[in-house]
Write a protein that holds these residues in place. Structure first.
Motif, PDB file in Angstrom:
ATOM      1  N   UNK A 146       0.838  -1.211   0.000  1.00  0.00           N
ATOM      2  CA  UNK A 146       0.000   0.000   0.000  1.00  0.00           C
ATOM      3  C   UNK A 146       0.867   1.252   0.000  1.00  0.00           C
ATOM      4  N   UNK A 147       1.973   1.234   0.734  1.00  0.00           N
ATOM      5  CA  UNK A 147       2.894   2.374   0.720  1.00  0.00           C
ATOM      6  C   UNK A 147       3.474   2.577  -0.675  1.00  0.00           C
ATOM      7  N   UNK A 148       3.908   1.487  -1.313  1.00  0.00           N
ATOM      8  CA  UNK A 148       4.459   1.583  -2.663  1.00  0.00           C
ATOM      9  C   UNK A 148       3.411   2.122  -3.634  1.00  0.00           C
ATOM     10  N   UNK A 149       2.178   1.691  -3.452  1.00  0.00           N
ATOM     11  CA  UNK A 149       1.087   2.177  -4.310  1.00  0.00           C
ATOM     12  C   UNK A 149       0.908   3.680  -4.150  1.00  0.00           C
ATOM     13  N   UNK A 150       0.977   4.155  -2.912  1.00  0.00           N
ATOM     14  CA  UNK A 150       0.842   5.595  -2.671  1.00  0.00           C
ATOM     15  C   UNK A 150       1.945   6.379  -3.374  1.00  0.00           C
ATOM     16  N   UNK A 151       3.154   5.848  -3.374  1.00  0.00           N
ATOM     17  CA  UNK A 151       4.265   6.516  -4.056  1.00  0.00           C
ATOM     18  C   UNK A 151       4.032   6.561  -5.562  1.00  0.00           C
ATOM     19  N   UNK A 152       3.548   5.457  -6.126  1.00  0.00           N
ATOM     20  CA  UNK A 152       3.270   5.434  -7.566  1.00  0.00           C
ATOM     21  C   UNK A 152       2.188   6.450  -7.908  1.00  0.00           C
ATOM     22  N   UNK A 153       1.147   6.493  -7.113  1.00  0.00           N
ATOM     23  CA  UNK A 153       0.060   7.438  -7.376  1.00  0.00           C
ATOM     24  C   UNK A 153       0.550   8.872  -7.284  1.00  0.00           C
ATOM     25  N   UNK A 154       1.416   9.153  -6.308  1.00  0.00           N
ATOM     26  CA  UNK A 154       1.961  10.506  -6.164  1.00  0.00           C
ATOM     27  C   UNK A 154       2.878  10.870  -7.325  1.00  0.00           C
ATOM     28  N   UNK A 155       3.435   9.860  -8.000  1.00  0.00           N
ATOM     29  CA  UNK A 155       4.333  10.100  -9.129  1.00  0.00           C
ATOM     30  C   UNK A 155       3.596  10.151 -10.454  1.00  0.00           C
ATOM     31  N   UNK A 156       2.273  10.167 -10.410  1.00  0.00           N
ATOM     32  CA  UNK A 156       1.504  10.287 -11.636  1.00  0.00           C
ATOM     33  C   UNK A 156       0.750   9.042 -12.030  1.00  0.00           C
ATOM     34  N   UNK A 157       0.836   7.999 -11.217  1.00  0.00           N
ATOM     35  CA  UNK A 157       0.039   6.807 -11.476  1.00  0.00           C
ATOM     36  C   UNK A 157       0.737   5.703 -12.242  1.00  0.00           C
ATOM     37  N   UNK A 158       1.970   5.981 -12.734  1.00  0.00           N
ATOM     38  CA  UNK A 158       2.743   4.951 -13.440  1.00  0.00           C
ATOM     39  C   UNK A 158       4.206   5.117 -13.055  1.00  0.00           C
ATOM     40  N   UNK A 159       4.915   4.009 -12.901  1.00  0.00           N
ATOM     41  CA  UNK A 159       6.323   4.114 -12.529  1.00  0.00           C
ATOM     42  C   UNK A 159       7.045   2.804 -12.803  1.00  0.00           C
ATOM     43  N   UNK A 160       8.352   2.915 -12.890  1.00  0.00           N
ATOM     44  CA  UNK A 160       9.235   1.752 -12.851  1.00  0.00           C
ATOM     45  C   UNK A 160       9.519   1.473 -11.376  1.00  0.00           C
TER      46      UNK A 160
END
Length: 279
Positions: free
Chosen positions: A74-88
């Motif tokens: 869930x923490x990792x998901x929050x980071x992805x969402x804060x980065x625009x919803x997509x990430x490596x």
């Protein structure tokens, strides 16, 4: 911000709005372990986001003591969402297992690529036991950072460098009684969280079978945590898995051979994931 209001400390390198690479460290480390890699990613046009995993460094400890995979994902998901919803997602050791669990759970369009650094579901028991002995220090702490360095060297079977304590100090905190402790919440490594090899095996291999993003495993030739059999078992779950072995590197791949690791990472990203600039 992490899940359930838990604050997650990050270090961002590169242009805000550029394609994001989220870097997850191993157990007992901090976001600074990715600093050199972050600079290389930024120079190549990426936005590198290194975080302190909950309960480590400057991130909040879990108020309820929950450090299981569900909460870490869930923490990792929050980071992805804060980065625009997509990430490596790039993760080392335990951070790699968190990244794998996230990639198998989240919608495929959120994960542009996955890079696992000396992290496989079927890790070597002896290597994990060695790492665990380091991560479970004396409850009353150490007399000094140099004493902690000596204990660490003894575990690894190496000599203690004269400046080892000074270099370790940034990874420690001092309590009111003057005793020194590692920077992470000692509750993080409680077996009840299910982070061990056997408790997490089914979860992680099931997650691996659901991964569709380009995936790379980078392992150290001399690692006592990840071997060829563990890599092969992961490849049986992820048919498109690429594997790179770094000569002379142990489990701490990024620290042991940073330049080589960065070159492998950037080559993989260049081949599979186009960089999108700000805006």
């Amino acid at each position: 911000m992490g899940s359930h209001g838990n604050r997650i400390a990050i270090e961002r390198t590169g242009a805000p709005g550029a394609s994001a690479v989220i870097l997850l460290h191993g157990g007992g480390q901090k976001r600074q372990s990715w600093r050199r890699t972050g600079k290389q990613l930024a120079a190549a046009g990426w936005q590198a986001i290194a975080c302190d995993v909950r309960g480590h460094g400057d991130s909040d400890p879990a108020p309820d003591g929950d450090y299981g995979y569900d909460r870490l994902v869930e923490d990792a998901t929050s980071l992805i969402q804060a980065a625009g919803g997509r990430a490596v997602l790039v993760g080392a050791s335990l951070g790699g297992k968190i990244a794998l669990a996230a990639a198998g759970r989240l919608p495929p369009d959120m994960i542009r690529a996955l890079v696992l650094v000396d992290a496989v579901p079927r890790s070597l028991e002896s290597g994990i036991a060695r790492v665990a002995s380091i991560l479970r220090p004396p409850p009353d702490g150490f007399d000094s950072p140099q004493a902690a360095a000596a204990a660490l060297a003894a575990t690894n079977g190496t000599a203690t460098a004269p400046d080892a304590g000074a270099r370790l100090q940034r990874n420690m905190r001092r309590d009111a009684a003057g005793r020194w402790h590692w920077h992470w919440d000692p509750r993080f490594f409680d077996p009840s969280h299910g982070l061990g090899i056997q408790p997490a095996l089914t979860r992680l291999e099931d997650a691996a079978r659901r991964v569709t993003a380009p995936t790379l495993l980078v392992r150290g030739e001399l690692s006592d945590v990840t071997d060829a059999a563990g890599a092969a078992a992961l490849a049986a779950c992820i048919a498109h898995l690429e594997i790179a072995v770094i000569a002379g590197a142990g489990h701490m791949v990024v620290g042991d051979r940073n330049d080589t690791f960065d070159a492998i990472l950037l080559d993989f990203l260049q081949r599979h994931v186009p960089v999108c600039g700000p805006g």
